[in-house]
Enzyme design. Sequence first.
Site, PDB file in Angstrom:
ATOM      1  N   ARG A  32       0.796  -1.219   0.000  1.00  0.00           N
ATOM      2  CA  ARG A  32       0.000   0.000   0.000  1.00  0.00           C
ATOM      3  C   ARG A  32       0.834   1.277   0.000  1.00  0.00           C
ATOM      4  NH1 ARG A  32      -4.271   1.232   4.647  1.00  0.00           N
ATOM      5  NH2 ARG A  32      -4.471  -1.022   4.478  1.00  0.00           N
ATOM      6  N   HIS A  78      -7.773  -3.812  -8.310  1.00  0.00           N
ATOM      7  CA  HIS A  78      -7.593  -3.166  -6.999  1.00  0.00           C
ATOM      8  C   HIS A  78      -8.890  -3.208  -6.187  1.00  0.00           C
ATOM      9  CE1 HIS A  78      -5.174  -0.599  -4.390  1.00  0.00           C
ATOM     10  NE2 HIS A  78      -6.226   0.159  -4.198  1.00  0.00           N
ATOM     11  N   TYR A 122     -17.795  13.342 -13.550  1.00  0.00           N
ATOM     12  CA  TYR A 122     -17.679  14.561 -14.357  1.00  0.00           C
ATOM     13  C   TYR A 122     -16.343  14.669 -15.096  1.00  0.00           C
ATOM     14  CZ  TYR A 122     -21.533  16.048 -11.361  1.00  0.00           C
ATOM     15  OH  TYR A 122     -22.719  16.124 -10.694  1.00  0.00           O
TER      16      TYR A 122
END
Length: 546
Positions: A32, A78, A122
């Site tokens: 990570r 993921h 968006y």
Amino acid sequence: MENVGEKIIKINIEEEMKSSYIDYSMSVIVSRALPDVRDGLKPVQRRVLYGMSELGVTSGKPFKKSARIVGEVLGKYHPHGDSSVYMAMVRMAQSWSLRYPLVDGQGNFGSVDGDSPAAMRYTEARLMKVTEDTLMDLDKDTVDMIPNFDESLKEPSVLPTRIPLLLVNGASGIAVGMATNMPPHNLSDTIDAICAYIDDPDIEIDDLIRIIKAPDFPTGGTIYGYSGVKEAYHTGRGRIVIRSKTSVETTPHGREKLIVHEIPYMVNKAELISRIADLVNEKKIDGISNINDESDRSGMRIVIDLKKDAIANVVLNTLLKHTALQTSFGVNNIALVGGRPRLLNLKDLIRLFVEHRHDVITRRTQFELKQAEDRAHILEGLIIASDHIDEVIRIIRASKTPEEAKNNLIERFSLTEIQARAIVEMRLRQLTGLEQDKLRAEYDDIMKLIEHLKDILASLELRMQIIKDELLQVRAQYKDERKTDIVYASEEFNPEDFYADEEMVITISHMGYIKRTPLSEYKVQNRGGVGSKGSATRDEDFLEHM
């Protein structure tokens, strides 16, 4: 207490806590928070870039909705929160976060004021041109492909990058029990330093520092003082002081204003401005009458208006001391080497990158060699066939099935299975004279290529030369100027930096009182014209020295 069909195992809680916490912390460290030293990426970043290249949103193609990309990466590689994927992608598109952004974003991807980006439904994105160089040769078996979370697909364990991403873009991450904070660098300088190392693997760190000079932050600024930089390159840890770039302008009314053009890396501009305003309101800083953000698309411009008698330099030094106009970047070069966290100095980072490139080039050459040998093998068969074409046609026509034809050819010309299949599947147009010449020409070219590839595999010098040539290609394509200046000599602040440099009148009276008055004030007439200000004394006392 009876437990039908259940088996209760008693475990010492201390042992359980210990082993569970170690498992957890190792997982955070390895998969990570820390980048791999070879490609400079954390798993989530690598998966985003790989997912985007698999979707085909490369730099020449139209943009795709971010939500589409995030869905792809979530579903295939993921299996965590969607915001972790989107935020990783957003950061890779921000020109003030990465020295060389890897994602080309369209829409609102946040700002240096800390505004959050628009929702992923968006915005749109695609890969930058530079990112295609990090994914190049991925299909040539250059890196190990590992199963994804449900073992339905493969993903790369590291990218075969041509660009030394860890050095040029840096990294930051907080793991468990350790953190990393690596500064970005200029691509041209970095590649020059790597080439110097390839030419002389025994090169000293001090010689490398002369080439790579210092970090180069995307937000510019000035590195103030060099000892921290040197220490970071030698040991992997150090403190680098970054100052804003400022200038002084004078208004038509003769007042001065401080203009801030660049701020230190990772500083939030809006927070910086409100912090200065708070200090002014709390009377911690005097000399500032107003502060205004006039930044626009042409660049940053923070205007600090000064009071009539304020000295620009003194105000600036006070601001540098009390606000994020000057910050320090604590270098802590921790990256994963062979899956384990290690503290690395500059030469380690360069050496490990070169080793990775060497590995990639060796594997790529082996892959290309195998392909070339397979093709040459088929061409040998086709050339035999075209030399005895009438006989070949007769054998094929006389056979009942394609299988039988194949076997008859193998027997007559002692071919292999693959060659015989290629002959049986040959097109009629390949019988023309022109096509036969083409076959021979292709065969000659392939034999030369095989020779060349074998030379590469036999010579370390050749492989190193290829690494260097490819790096110089990258340098020619993406080189740019440094953004961060370096001031080599610097001291900590002196008390004098906070006082204006002006003429003073010192008076000592008969009773031993001493007084300092600015010369400009000393000459001011008091109201009613009763003598000038500087010489007022107590009763029975008079000025003795001046």
